[in-house]
Design a protein around this motif. Structure first.
Motif, short mmCIF file in Angstrom:
data_model
loop_
_atom_site.label_atom_id
_atom_site.label_comp_id
_atom_site.label_asym_id
_atom_site.label_seq_id
_atom_site.Cartn_x
_atom_site.Cartn_y
_atom_site.Cartn_z
N GLU A 186 0.83 -1.21 0.00
CA GLU A 186 0.00 0.00 0.00
C GLU A 186 0.87 1.26 0.00
O GLU A 186 0.60 2.22 -0.74
N GLY A 187 1.88 1.28 0.85
CA GLY A 187 2.75 2.46 0.92
C GLY A 187 3.48 2.72 -0.38
O GLY A 187 3.61 3.87 -0.82
N TYR A 188 3.94 1.66 -1.01
CA TYR A 188 4.63 1.81 -2.29
C TYR A 188 3.67 2.31 -3.37
O TYR A 188 3.99 3.25 -4.11
N ARG A 189 2.50 1.68 -3.48
CA ARG A 189 1.58 2.03 -4.56
C ARG A 189 1.11 3.48 -4.48
O ARG A 189 0.90 4.14 -5.52
N ARG A 217 10.09 5.20 -8.59
CA ARG A 217 10.37 4.85 -9.98
C ARG A 217 10.76 3.39 -10.13
O ARG A 217 10.37 2.73 -11.09
N LEU A 218 11.55 2.89 -9.18
CA LEU A 218 12.04 1.52 -9.26
C LEU A 218 10.93 0.55 -8.86
O LEU A 218 10.16 0.81 -7.94
N PRO A 219 10.84 -0.61 -9.52
CA PRO A 219 9.79 -1.57 -9.19
C PRO A 219 9.97 -2.18 -7.80
O PRO A 219 11.08 -2.25 -7.27
N LEU A 220 8.86 -2.61 -7.24
CA LEU A 220 8.85 -3.35 -5.98
C LEU A 220 8.69 -4.83 -6.32
O LEU A 220 7.67 -5.23 -6.88
N VAL A 221 9.69 -5.63 -5.96
CA VAL A 221 9.69 -7.06 -6.27
C VAL A 221 9.38 -7.83 -4.99
O VAL A 221 10.11 -7.72 -4.00
N ALA A 248 -4.39 -4.79 -2.95
CA ALA A 248 -3.75 -3.51 -2.64
C ALA A 248 -2.82 -3.07 -3.75
O ALA A 248 -2.62 -1.87 -3.98
N ALA A 249 -2.24 -4.05 -4.47
CA ALA A 249 -1.36 -3.70 -5.58
C ALA A 249 -2.13 -3.07 -6.73
O ALA A 249 -1.57 -2.28 -7.50
N ALA A 250 -3.41 -3.41 -6.84
CA ALA A 250 -4.32 -2.78 -7.82
C ALA A 250 -3.75 -2.79 -9.24
O ALA A 250 -3.86 -1.80 -9.98
N ASP A 251 -3.14 -3.89 -9.64
CA ASP A 251 -2.58 -4.03 -10.98
C ASP A 251 -1.55 -2.97 -11.32
O ASP A 251 -1.32 -2.64 -12.49
N ASP A 252 -0.90 -2.43 -10.30
CA ASP A 252 0.18 -1.45 -10.53
C ASP A 252 1.32 -2.18 -11.23
O ASP A 252 1.89 -3.13 -10.69
N PRO A 253 1.71 -1.76 -12.43
CA PRO A 253 2.75 -2.47 -13.18
C PRO A 253 4.12 -2.39 -12.51
O PRO A 253 5.03 -3.16 -12.86
N PHE A 307 13.46 3.14 8.95
CA PHE A 307 12.49 2.38 9.72
C PHE A 307 11.09 2.96 9.52
O PHE A 307 10.92 4.17 9.39
N PHE A 308 10.10 2.06 9.47
CA PHE A 308 8.73 2.48 9.23
C PHE A 308 7.77 1.80 10.20
O PHE A 308 8.08 0.74 10.76
N GLU A 309 6.62 2.41 10.39
CA GLU A 309 5.55 1.84 11.20
C GLU A 309 4.24 1.72 10.44
O GLU A 309 3.32 1.04 10.90
N SER A 310 4.13 2.40 9.31
CA SER A 310 2.86 2.44 8.59
C SER A 310 3.10 2.57 7.10
O SER A 310 4.21 2.86 6.64
N ALA A 311 2.02 2.36 6.33
CA ALA A 311 2.09 2.56 4.89
C ALA A 311 2.45 4.01 4.56
O ALA A 311 3.20 4.27 3.61
N ARG A 312 1.94 4.93 5.36
CA ARG A 312 2.24 6.35 5.12
C ARG A 312 3.74 6.62 5.24
O ARG A 312 4.32 7.35 4.43
N ASP A 313 4.38 6.01 6.25
CA ASP A 313 5.83 6.17 6.39
C ASP A 313 6.54 5.71 5.13
O ASP A 313 7.49 6.34 4.66
#
Length: 406
Positions: free
Chosen positions: A224-227, A232-236, A254-259, A324-330
């Protein structure tokens, strides 16, 4: 009940050591199996006899890297597979030649400790992480793990923790000492990039996640945070979910077909997996309930800069050298920030590899197991202190007291 004392000091003589409670070797599954393979082979090189109880092996070899293998069956049911196999392994150990010491892995196997100790086999229990917090277990499973945890504390001759945070947990909850024995990190050199390119990826051009699809690994927040961001770089994403079909659906939705988001599923070719770690721009680590996590160590040994979920375990392993992160927003902000700071990414990757090579060494881990085995065989035990231990009423948290990202 106390473990039988050895007739003389074991400082010089070789030992017979049993490894019980895992899938065994060759290692093809998780941290316990890797530890047994790496430690067991080194103990054999030092002259000790090591017996490993295995299940589900594709081969029926009687030895592996000098270790003696005992293949026993198990019930193929999630709640009973480990317990059924460990029960049979315990019987085999009890009625066979008595080892000088036994290492039992997984707190769930605690009910078998009195049987081993009644045979005069001094036994150490590797507690692992906070298994009762894992979502894959229902209410009964979580209750069982909490009970087994306490029973193990009261019945083992020694308790093994793999991280300072886990040691602190047992001190806080039960007032008993543990043996802090870490995992080792594989230090990866130059890795070929053909496999990475064969997946359509560019070396140094992707963010990597390697995890089972379980809520405590925070894959949903990572995706979710990435999408939501402009990375620019893909999330694998590497991993699968043997018991979490619903959670897998949530992550994929959550990925919602994000390429930009690439799901590779499970990658069981270790060379390819190592190449993925070695050529990642960052490694994103969402694990929150374990201690010293083998996936994190492998990423560090590969020289990957790490973005990690903010819990004590992860901060300690990294020595806080990461983001370090705690949430999608981070994460939305972090992904953008790390892509704009390649120099910092390279610096943290080097720092991670240096820490892995200095602190998380299998030879040092083997020293600790060997020392503990000798003390157990000599009759050392925490049982007299721990047998009356009870869980504290106060809560314990793995969250650090500070949350600044570096």
């Amino acid at each position: 009940m106390t473990a039988a004392k050895a007739p003389a000091s074991t400082a010089q003589r070789t030992l017979s050591i049993a490894m019980v409670g895992t899938r065994g070797v060759p290692a093809a599954y998780g941290g316990f199996e890797t530890a047994i393979e790496e430690v067991g082979r080194r103990l054999v090189d030092r002259g000790h006899r090591v017996t490993v109880y295995t299940r589900g092996s594709e081969t029926r070899e009687r030895t592996y890297l000098g270790m003696d293998l005992v293949h026993l069956p198990a019930l193929h049911q999630k709640q009973l597979e480990t317990l059924s196999h460990t029960g049979l392994s315990t019987l085999h150990t009890v009625f066979g030649r008595r080892p000088d010491a036994a290492f039992v892995f997984n707190a769930a196997n605690a009910p078998f400790l009195p049987v081993l100790r009644a045979r005069g086999i001094p036994t150490a229990l590797h507690m692992d992480g906070l298994e009762w917090k894992r979502s894959k277990w229902g209410a009964r499973g979580k209750a069982y793990y909490r009970w087994a945890e306490e029973f193990g504390v009261r019945t083992a001759d020694a308790l093994i923790s793999d991280a300072p945070g886990i040691a602190e947990y047992y001190t806080h909850q039960f007032g008993v000492p543990t043996e802090l024995i870490r995992y080792g990190a594989p230090i990866l050199g130059e890795m070929p990039d053909e496999g990475v390119r064969g997946l359509g990826l560019e070396p140094g051009g992707y963010h990597l996640v390697v995890a089972r699809f379980e809520p405590e690994n925070h894959l949903l927040e990572i995706v979710e945070g990435y999408r939501r961001g402009t990375a620019r770089l893909p999330l694998v994403v590497v991993g699968s979910a043997p018991y979490s079909a619903e959670y897998t659906r949530l992550v994929r939705d959550a990925a919602a077909d994000d390429p930009r988001i690439v799901f590779l599923g499970g990658v069981y070719d270790q060379d390819l997996l190592d190449a993925l770690y070695a050529h990642a721009y960052t490694y994103v680590h969402g694990h929150s309930v374990g201690g010293t996590n083998p996936s994190l160590l492998r990423a560090m040994g590969a020289g990957a800069a790490v973005v990690a979920y903010d819990v004590t375990f992860n901060r300690e392993v990294l020595d806080s050298q990461g983001w370090f992160f705690e949430s999608a927003r981070d994460l939305t902000a972090l992904f953008a920030g790390v892509e704009a700071d390649a120099e910092r990414v390279a610096q943290l990757g080097l720092s991670a590899r240096e820490r892995a090579s200095e602190v998380f060494r299998w030879d040092r881990v083997t020293d600790d197991y060997e020392s503990l085995a000798r003390r157990l065989a000599d009759g050392r035990s925490v049982h007299d202190v721990a047998r009356r231990a009870r869980r504290a009423t106060g809560a314990w948290s793995s969250q650090p007291s500070h949350h600044a990202a570096r």
